[in-house]
Design a protein around this motif. Structure first.
Motif, PDB file in Angstrom:
ATOM      1  N   ASP A 157       0.920  -1.159  -0.095  1.00 16.01           N
ATOM      2  CA  ASP A 157       0.163  -0.181  -0.236  1.00 16.01           C
ATOM      3  C   ASP A 157       0.782   1.044  -0.024  1.00 16.01           C
ATOM      4  OD1 ASP A 157      -2.039  -1.588   0.141  1.00 16.01           O
ATOM      5  OD2 ASP A 157      -2.829  -1.131   2.170  1.00 16.01           O
ATOM      6  N   LEU A 159      -0.969   4.535   0.579  1.00  8.39           N
ATOM      7  CA  LEU A 159      -2.457   5.054   0.561  1.00  8.39           C
ATOM      8  C   LEU A 159      -2.347   6.577   0.689  1.00  8.39           C
ATOM      9  CD1 LEU A 159      -4.237   2.395   2.453  1.00  8.39           C
ATOM     10  CD2 LEU A 159      -3.993   2.690   0.368  1.00  8.39           C
ATOM     11  N   TYR A 163      -7.945   9.704  -1.263  1.00 12.80           N
ATOM     12  CA  TYR A 163      -8.962   8.480  -1.832  1.00 12.80           C
ATOM     13  C   TYR A 163      -9.584   7.567  -0.886  1.00 12.80           C
ATOM     14  CZ  TYR A 163      -6.130  10.137  -5.782  1.00 12.80           C
ATOM     15  OH  TYR A 163      -5.740  11.204  -6.682  1.00 12.80           O
ATOM     16  N   SER A 164      -9.439   7.879   0.470  1.00 14.28           N
ATOM     17  CA  SER A 164      -9.752   6.659   1.408  1.00 14.28           C
ATOM     18  C   SER A 164     -10.860   7.204   2.472  1.00 14.28           C
ATOM     19  CB  SER A 164      -8.323   6.512   2.266  1.00 14.28           C
ATOM     20  OG  SER A 164      -7.330   6.090   1.357  1.00 14.28           O
ATOM     21  N   VAL A 255     -15.615  -3.099  -0.296  1.00 10.55           N
ATOM     22  CA  VAL A 255     -14.415  -2.593  -0.294  1.00 10.55           C
ATOM     23  C   VAL A 255     -13.937  -1.782  -1.807  1.00 10.55           C
ATOM     24  CG1 VAL A 255     -11.905  -3.443  -0.253  1.00 10.55           C
ATOM     25  CG2 VAL A 255     -13.778  -4.516   1.145  1.00 10.55           C
ATOM     26  N   ARG A 257     -10.890  -0.027  -3.615  1.00 14.27           N
ATOM     27  CA  ARG A 257      -9.347   0.194  -3.477  1.00 14.27           C
ATOM     28  C   ARG A 257      -8.816   0.921  -4.885  1.00 14.27           C
ATOM     29  NH1 ARG A 257      -6.033  -1.399   0.750  1.00 14.27           N
ATOM     30  NH2 ARG A 257      -4.554  -2.799  -0.574  1.00 14.27           N
ATOM     31  N   ARG A 258      -8.423   2.141  -4.745  1.00 12.74           N
ATOM     32  CA  ARG A 258      -7.825   2.637  -5.788  1.00 12.74           C
ATOM     33  C   ARG A 258      -6.432   2.022  -6.147  1.00 12.74           C
ATOM     34  NH1 ARG A 258      -9.499   7.470  -8.332  1.00 12.74           N
ATOM     35  NH2 ARG A 258      -8.043   8.592  -9.467  1.00 12.74           N
ATOM     36  N   ILE A 259      -6.481   1.601  -7.261  1.00 18.30           N
ATOM     37  CA  ILE A 259      -4.887   0.761  -7.429  1.00 18.30           C
ATOM     38  C   ILE A 259      -4.691   1.443  -8.821  1.00 18.30           C
ATOM     39  CG2 ILE A 259      -3.999  -1.469  -7.926  1.00 18.30           C
ATOM     40  CD1 ILE A 259      -6.532  -2.858  -6.525  1.00 18.30           C
ATOM     41  N   GLN A 366      -6.398 -10.480   0.134  1.00 19.94           N
ATOM     42  CA  GLN A 366      -5.282  -9.460  -0.156  1.00 19.94           C
ATOM     43  C   GLN A 366      -3.982  -9.633   0.649  1.00 19.94           C
ATOM     44  OE1 GLN A 366      -5.759  -5.660  -1.838  1.00 19.94           O
ATOM     45  NE2 GLN A 366      -3.903  -7.052  -1.702  1.00 19.94           N
ATOM     46  N   ASP A 370      -0.539  -9.574  -1.242  1.00 20.74           N
ATOM     47  CA  ASP A 370       0.571  -8.858  -0.450  1.00 20.74           C
ATOM     48  C   ASP A 370       1.882  -9.658  -0.521  1.00 20.74           C
ATOM     49  OD1 ASP A 370       1.310  -6.595   0.771  1.00 20.74           O
ATOM     50  OD2 ASP A 370       1.110  -7.095   2.528  1.00 20.74           O
ATOM     51  N   PRO A 381      -1.736  -0.037  -4.757  1.00 20.08           N
ATOM     52  CA  PRO A 381      -3.179   0.658  -4.170  1.00 20.08           C
ATOM     53  C   PRO A 381      -2.775   1.936  -3.491  1.00 20.08           C
ATOM     54  CG  PRO A 381      -2.373  -1.569  -3.492  1.00 20.08           C
ATOM     55  CD  PRO A 381      -1.384  -1.199  -3.812  1.00 20.08           C
ATOM     56  N   SER A 384      -8.171   3.561  -0.196  1.00 15.97           N
ATOM     57  CA  SER A 384      -8.844   2.241   0.610  1.00 15.97           C
ATOM     58  C   SER A 384      -9.868   2.649   1.446  1.00 15.97           C
ATOM     59  CB  SER A 384      -7.777   1.431   1.385  1.00 15.97           C
ATOM     60  OG  SER A 384      -8.257   0.378   1.812  1.00 15.97           O
TER      61      SER A 384
END
Ligand code: HEM
Length: 405
Positions: A157, A159, A163-164, A255, A257-259, A366, A370, A381, A384
């Protein structure tokens, strides 16, 4: 396990209503035809093939729309933070107003105080889905599901708070961007004395009508993405997705997640390497041990040199369930925004998965990704969030009433 992804289908399997402008238009065309026929003239028949602007989904029901309903081309995920002083009573008022807006807009009618009702007449398969973050449930003085919290930290991550998380999620999707923009604006206007915009993330898939119904989506790496997914309307889907607990019964969790996909380094990988990293052929989506997208992968098959054909660190080998309950329903979107640095693009996946319990179902997958997943070479990611998606409501009710009433 493998079930074809009917969720990406557009077409006759959709439970949809036709009414409003287009239905009236067709009625007028029929009347015209009758008059002309009586007069012995040839009738002009309007060609409505491929027009889905008048198509509407139902807001009211046991589950909220936008999860098991066919996936639309465009989606806006919008997170709000509640203003100071907003209590349980205020949340009840907020959710009543927003539910009423959503029901009207999905039917192709203007919201109650719609400033541009002209834009509401084309629902284009609009769905509005509401989600509650931990902060919302706390203000509601409700019992917080044990899983409703930020995900544990993962080594991959990077992060960004921009975006969370968030207290309230508005998920607006439709096959038309004008519809999405109008619905988002109406909902935000009605929410503005209760909450403040935290972030908005817009995603897209192929436009409606641009490919055959039921085609699995491609992400911006070019991969066929969404093949192995529970199929809405099946017992597996119901078990994977819908919660049976307390005020969440009939709801689910999201869930998001911006990936980020690093397309500049992915560009350096040839088709063989691209296919190897996932375990599926990049052009067809078939497993490397098969020839069709729907073929079941064979993780034991070996090459003449004795290596497994599908690498044990390929994305599909790592994301397969180890325990039978480790199944999620993926329904993501692509994003593509102007780059901030000197790269050519800033693109990725709004990875969105729905499951009754993310800690039990999503987190183990995940964790494995990971630890090892060839795809991690090109993906990061960067956002989140976890939201409780409460059940749907009936006409006259509102989303959230099982928590707030
Ligand atoms: C940028 C990130 C990601 C990309 C580009 C990606 C892409 C793909 C692709 C191409 C497939 C194979 C086709 C299919 O069955 O859909 C796949 C399968 C899958 N992915 Fe991902 N994925 C990403 C992230 C994730 C994450 C974060 C999770 C969950 C934690 C996940 C879970 C799965 C699962 C469960 C499958 C099906 C595995 C099976 O065959 O049983 N993916 N993904």
């Amino acid at each position: 396990m493998t079930e074809p992804d009917a969720s990406s289908g557009h077409g006759t399997t959709r439970r949809r209503l036709l009414f409003g402008g287009a239905a009236a238009g067709l009625g007028a065309a029929v009347a015209l035809t009758t008059d002309r026929a009586a007069a012995g003239q040839a009738a002009p028949v309007p060609d409505t093939t491929g027009i889905n602007g008048a198509v509407a989904h139902l807001f009211h029901g046991a589950h909220q729309s936008g999860i098991a309903t066919p996936v639309a081309s465009y989606a806006s995920f919008v997170a709000l933070d509640l203003n100071a002083g907003i209590n349980r009573e205020a949340l009840r008022r907020l959710m009543r107003v927003l539910s009423d807006d959503a029901a009207r807009l999905m039917e192709g009618r203007g919201a109650l105080a719609d400033t541009e009702p002209e834009l509401a007449t084309v629902p284009a398969g609009l769905t509005v889905t509401f989600g509650f973050g931990p902060g919302f449930v706390k203000r509601a003085d409700g019992p917080t599901p044990a899983w409703l919290a930020p995900l544990p930290a993962f080594g991959i991550d990077d992060l960004n708070e921009a975006y969370s998380d968030g207290d309230l999620l508005l998920l607006v999707s439709a096959d038309d961007q004008v519809t999405v923009a109008h619905a988002v604006r109406m909902l935000l206007k009605d929410a503005r004395s209760f909450a403040t915009l935290k972030w908005r993330q817009d995603g897209f898939r192929r436009a409606y009508g641009s490919e055959v119904s039921g085609t699995t989506m491609r992400n911006l790496f070019g991969q066929v993405d969404g093949t192995t997914n529970p199929n809405p309307g099946t017992p597996t889907f119901d078990k994977v997705v819908w919660s049976t607990d307390g005020w969440m019964a009939g709801g689910t969790s999201l869930v998001l997640r911006r990936i980020r996909l690093n397309l500049d380094t992915w560009d350096e990988v040839d088709p063989t390497g691209r296919s190897f990293s996932v375990g599926r052929d990049i052009s067809t989506g078939a497993p490397l041990t098969g020839s069709r997208e729907s073929d079941e992968p064979d993780f034991e098959a070996t090459t003449p040199a004795g290596h497994t054909v599908i690498s044990p660190v390929s994305h599909i080998a790592r994301s397969r369930p180890v325990e039978p309950h480790e199944v999620i329903f993926r329904r993501g979107y692509n994003y593509d925004v102007p780059p901030s640095g000197d790269g050519v693009s800033e693109s990725g996946l709004l990875f969105a998965s729905y499951q009754a319990d993310p800690v039990r179902q999503f987190v183990p997958i995940q964790r494995r990704l990971d630890e090892a997943d060839l795809l991690n070479t090109w993906t990061t990611p960067i956002g989140s969030a976890v939201f409780a998606i409460p059940p749907g409501c009936s006409a006259g009710g509102y989303v959230g009433e099982t928590l707030l009433a």
